[in-house]
Every structure is written in structure tokens, then in C-alpha cells.
Design a protein around this motif. Structure first.
Motif, short mmCIF file in Angstrom:
data_model
loop_
_atom_site.label_atom_id
_atom_site.label_comp_id
_atom_site.label_asym_id
_atom_site.label_seq_id
_atom_site.Cartn_x
_atom_site.Cartn_y
_atom_site.Cartn_z
N ARG A 261 3.04 -12.10 3.33
CA ARG A 261 4.05 -12.72 4.19
C ARG A 261 3.53 -12.86 5.62
N THR A 262 4.26 -13.60 6.42
CA THR A 262 3.91 -13.75 7.84
C THR A 262 4.59 -12.69 8.70
N GLN A 263 5.46 -11.87 8.10
CA GLN A 263 6.18 -10.83 8.83
C GLN A 263 5.87 -9.47 8.22
N GLN A 264 5.54 -8.51 9.08
CA GLN A 264 5.34 -7.14 8.60
C GLN A 264 6.66 -6.39 8.80
N ASP A 265 7.57 -6.61 7.87
CA ASP A 265 8.90 -6.02 8.01
C ASP A 265 9.28 -5.25 6.75
N GLN A 266 10.51 -4.76 6.75
CA GLN A 266 10.98 -3.96 5.63
C GLN A 266 11.04 -4.76 4.33
N LYS A 267 11.37 -6.02 4.45
CA LYS A 267 11.48 -6.88 3.26
C LYS A 267 10.13 -7.02 2.56
N LEU A 268 9.05 -6.99 3.33
CA LEU A 268 7.70 -7.13 2.75
C LEU A 268 7.42 -6.02 1.74
N VAL A 269 7.62 -4.77 2.12
CA VAL A 269 7.32 -3.66 1.21
C VAL A 269 8.39 -3.50 0.13
N ASN A 270 9.63 -3.77 0.48
CA ASN A 270 10.69 -3.65 -0.53
C ASN A 270 10.52 -4.67 -1.65
N ASP A 271 10.20 -5.91 -1.29
CA ASP A 271 10.00 -6.95 -2.31
C ASP A 271 8.80 -6.62 -3.19
N THR A 272 7.76 -5.99 -2.61
CA THR A 272 6.60 -5.59 -3.41
C THR A 272 6.99 -4.55 -4.44
N LEU A 273 7.76 -3.57 -4.03
CA LEU A 273 8.18 -2.49 -4.92
C LEU A 273 9.14 -2.99 -6.01
N LYS A 274 9.96 -4.00 -5.69
CA LYS A 274 10.94 -4.53 -6.66
C LYS A 274 10.28 -5.32 -7.78
N GLN A 275 8.99 -5.66 -7.65
CA GLN A 275 8.30 -6.46 -8.67
C GLN A 275 8.04 -5.68 -9.95
N ILE A 276 8.05 -4.36 -9.90
CA ILE A 276 7.61 -3.56 -11.05
C ILE A 276 8.69 -2.58 -11.50
N GLU A 277 8.71 -2.33 -12.79
CA GLU A 277 9.56 -1.29 -13.38
C GLU A 277 8.69 -0.05 -13.59
N LEU A 278 9.17 1.10 -13.09
CA LEU A 278 8.37 2.31 -13.13
C LEU A 278 9.11 3.41 -13.87
N PRO A 279 8.35 4.31 -14.53
CA PRO A 279 9.00 5.44 -15.22
C PRO A 279 9.58 6.42 -14.21
N SER A 280 10.64 7.09 -14.58
CA SER A 280 11.29 8.07 -13.70
C SER A 280 10.31 9.21 -13.39
N GLY A 281 10.29 9.61 -12.13
CA GLY A 281 9.40 10.70 -11.72
C GLY A 281 8.03 10.24 -11.26
N CYS A 282 7.80 8.96 -11.32
CA CYS A 282 6.53 8.39 -10.85
C CYS A 282 6.34 8.72 -9.37
N ILE A 283 5.14 9.10 -8.98
CA ILE A 283 4.83 9.40 -7.57
C ILE A 283 4.28 8.16 -6.89
N LEU A 284 4.84 7.81 -5.75
CA LEU A 284 4.36 6.67 -4.96
C LEU A 284 3.91 7.19 -3.59
N HIS A 285 2.62 7.10 -3.32
CA HIS A 285 2.04 7.65 -2.09
C HIS A 285 1.84 6.54 -1.06
N SER A 286 2.12 6.84 0.21
CA SER A 286 1.94 5.87 1.30
C SER A 286 1.56 6.63 2.57
N ASP A 287 1.32 5.87 3.65
CA ASP A 287 1.13 6.52 4.94
C ASP A 287 2.50 6.73 5.60
N GLN A 288 2.52 7.08 6.88
CA GLN A 288 3.78 7.34 7.57
C GLN A 288 4.24 6.14 8.40
N GLY A 289 3.88 4.92 7.95
CA GLY A 289 4.34 3.73 8.64
C GLY A 289 5.86 3.66 8.64
#
Length: 380
Positions: A261-289
């Protein structure tokens, strides 16, 4: 046989007749010279700018006059000019070839220049001993099939593979074992080494819904979709700044979701995460952005049953796999092709093609030289 001493005038007459096209036999008959080698030596001395040797005593030609103190100023200057001429000629040849002075280049240079200059003088300028040159001269420098194949593989992968990956591809193709050190030597010889990555620094965002580092740099997992890692990177290669948000499965290094996207906003990361179905308890690691410590992101992870994990403040190495992927993407595309700084559509197309190639084709050492999709299919 008694040695005959010839006058300086006779020696210059030999040179004059040589310049006028007379053969050595004709010169010997005309000037009553008994030994052919004498004519050859005088002619060689003249061509090498060593006419001071014409004054040397019989039998002293190779020991007399080695120091410049025994030469006239004119003769000394001639020798220096001759050496400078050879130096300039060699410099032009090497510069034109665009290579360092390796054995095969030296042999080729001497072969080309020895018709005009003395071999000893050429080797002296190159600072190479005669014994070394003649050893190289008798060596076969022709490339074998595997060497040609290494060159072609490096070009095919746009010089983004190191010698270990090239070794794996060569051994797979020829169904044999070629030592990785041999491949490394060939790549160094032809300047085919992998491009050096640029260092980068990153400032962490402000933390609100911060959580602990559950991975502690242990990036190994035995099951797909068990541990994921995510991050955002800048793409300053189009008409405007673009941002890439991507999620990687640490099981096989596959990029399972991404958004540009052209914007580094909340929608950018949320839309990325909404693309996939994940099993319960899955660990998702990120930085502290700030986008990862926001309330919205926290709630989305909670809704999907995801356990969050975060790097320590200002420590990109805690999220090394996804950082490495983003670095590889830039190094192997935009840093190699500066002319690609064009429209945003072209930048997006390049990134999408790279990710597809990364998942399906690009081999990884940690996966046994398989691509992420090949590894997942083989494991299944």
C-alpha cells in the motif's frame, strides 16, 4: 671455436640491413659474419632499446652493463622509455580486458606482446618470475563443463546465490559431488560472488499493547502455521513511497500473506492478517511498531485465537527471518537494477513476482536446498 669481435659499425650495419628487409643469411654473407646467433642478438638488442650492448666486450654481453651507472645518459633514458612503453601497453591491455592479472591473462598478454617486446622485460614489468610464467604457459586453462554451468547458474539467478547454493544446484544437475571449495574458487575467479547486502537501521514504534518475546530467537518449528513472523518494509523505488507488510511461516520460510500500500497504517497490517485462516494458539511474532501494539491489532489477534510475541525494543535480530527476507527482496531486485525506479505499478509487479519466485523456486540452504513449497510438499 674462437670468438670473433665485430666492430660497432658492423653491428649497426646489421640493424640497418634488417630494417631494409634483408634476411639473416644475406646479412651474414654480405658482412662475413660466421654465427647466426650473433645477428639475432644484435637485432634483439636494438628492438629492446639495448644498443649500449654493442660496446660490450666479447663474452661480457650478459654480465656487463647491468647497472645504469655504466650506461650513457642517452642509453639509460632509452631503457627507461622502453620500460614505460611496456608498462603503458600492459595497462591498456589489462584495463581493456577488465580483469585482474591472473595466470591465463598473463599468458595471453605475453603471447600478444612478445612480438614487439622482450619476454623478460614484460615479466619484469608484471613482477612475475620466468619460472612461474613458463609453468603457467604449459597449463591448460580451458573451462570444463561444470565451470561453464556455474557461470550460467550465477547469471540465471542474477548473482544472488552464494557458492553453497550453486554447489547444491550443480550436484543436483550432474548427479555427482563437486566440492563446494572448488565452486567457490571458480566463482571468485570469474567475479561471480553474491552481492553484499546493505546494512539498515530501524527505529521501533511506540508500544501500547506490548507483549513478551516468546521466541527468544528460536526460529525452528516442526509444524506448518505453528509460528509466524511479520514485519513492514519500505519500498522507495516508485513515484511515491510504498510499504510492504508480509507474514512468514517459520516452518518453511514461506510468505503466506502480504499487502502493498501507499500508507503505512493500521489497515495495512490488519488486511494482511485477515488474508489467512490460522489454527488456534498459533504464535505471531512482530517488532514493537505502533501498528502491532495498537488496540485494533490486539483485538484482531484475539478474535483469531493468535498468541502474540514481540521483539525487544530496538533489536531487529529478534525478528531475523522476516528482516532477512525483506533484505533479500531488495538486494536481489531493486539494488541490482537501479533503472527499475519507475512507476508504482512496476514496483508492485516486481515485488509480487519475487515473492512467487521466493516461495516456488528460490532454494534455501536450511531447507536442504529446496524452495519453501517444495519442502512443504516433501514433508507432507
Amino acid at each position: 671455436m674462437k670468438r670473433v669481435a665485430y666492430s660497432i659499425e658492423t653491428k649497426y650495419k646489421v640493424v640497418e640491413m634488417k630494417l631494409n628487409g634483408y634476411s639473416t643469411r644475406e646479412i651474414m654473407d654480405t658482412l662475413n659474419i660466421k654465427n647466426k646467433s650473433q645477428v639475432d642478438n644484435w637485432w634483439k638488442w636494438y628492438r629492446n632499446g639495448e644498443t649500449h650492448r654493442f660496446k660490450q666486450q666479447v663474452g661480457k654481453q650478459y654480465s656487463y652493463g647491468k647497472g645504469s651507472e655504466e650506461l650513457s645518459t642517452v642509453e639509460d633514458l632509452k631503457i627507461k622509455l622502453k620500460r614505460k612503453e611496456v608498462e603503458n601497453e600492459i595497462f591498456k591491455k589489462v584495463q581493456g580486458i577488465g580483469k585482474e592479472v591472473v595466470p591465463e591473462v598473463v599468458v595471453e598478454l605475453v603471447k600478444e606482446l612478445k612480438l614487439r617486446y622482450n619476454v623478460s622485460l614484460i615479466l619484469e614489468v608484471l613482477n612475475i618470475p620466468k619460472s612461474t610464467y613458463y609453468r603457467w604457459k604449459n597449463k591448460d586453462f580451458r573451462m570444463v563443463e561444470s565451470e561453464h554451468e556455474i557461470i550460467q547458474l550465477c547469471k540465471k539467478h542474477r548473482f544472488t546465490y552464494g557458492y553453497r547454493k550453486i554447489t547444491a544446484l550443480i550436484n543436483r544437475k550432474f548427479n555427482q559431488t563437486i566440492n563446494h571449495k572448488k565452486v567457490q574458487r571458480i566463482m571468485q575467479k570469474h567475479n561471480l560472488n553474491c552481492k553484499v547486502r546493505m546494512k539498515k537501521s530501524k527505529k521501533p514504534g511506540s508500544a501500547y499493547y506490548k507483549t513478551n518475546n516468546l521466541l527468544n530467537r528460536n526460529f525452528k518449528t516442526e509444524k506448518p502455521l505453528e509460528i509466524l513472523t511479520t514485519d513492514i518494509t519500505y519500498l522507495p523505488y516508485g513515484k511515491t513511497m510504498l510499504y510492504l507488510s508480509s507474514i512468514m511461516d517459520l516452518y518453511n520460510g514461506e510468505i503466506i500473506a502480504y499487502t502493498i500500500r501507499t500508507q503505512q497504517d493500521q489497515k495495512l497490517v490488519n488486511d494482511t492478517l485477515k488474508q489467512i485462516e490460522l489454527p488456534s494458539g498459533c504464535i505471531l511474532h512482530s517488532d514493537q511498531g505502533s501498528v502491532y501494539t495498537s488496540y485494533e491489532y490486539y483485538k484482531l489477534c484475539e478474535e483469531k485465537g493468535i498468541t502474540r510475541s514481540m521483539s525487544r525494543k530496538g533489536t531487529p535480530a529478534d525478528n531475523a527471518p522476516i528482516e532477512c527476507f525483506h533484505s533479500s527482496l531488495k538486494c536481489e531486485t531493486f539494488y541490482l537494477n537501479n533503472e527499475l525506479n519507475s512507476s508504482n505499478d512496476i514496483v508492485i509487479d516486481i515485488v509480487e513476482n519475487y515473492i512467487e519466485n521466493y516461495n516456488k523456486i528460490r532454494i534455501q540452504q536450511k531447507l536442504g536446498y529446496l524452495s519453501p513449497l517444495e519442502f512443504r510438499k516433501l514433508a507432507a
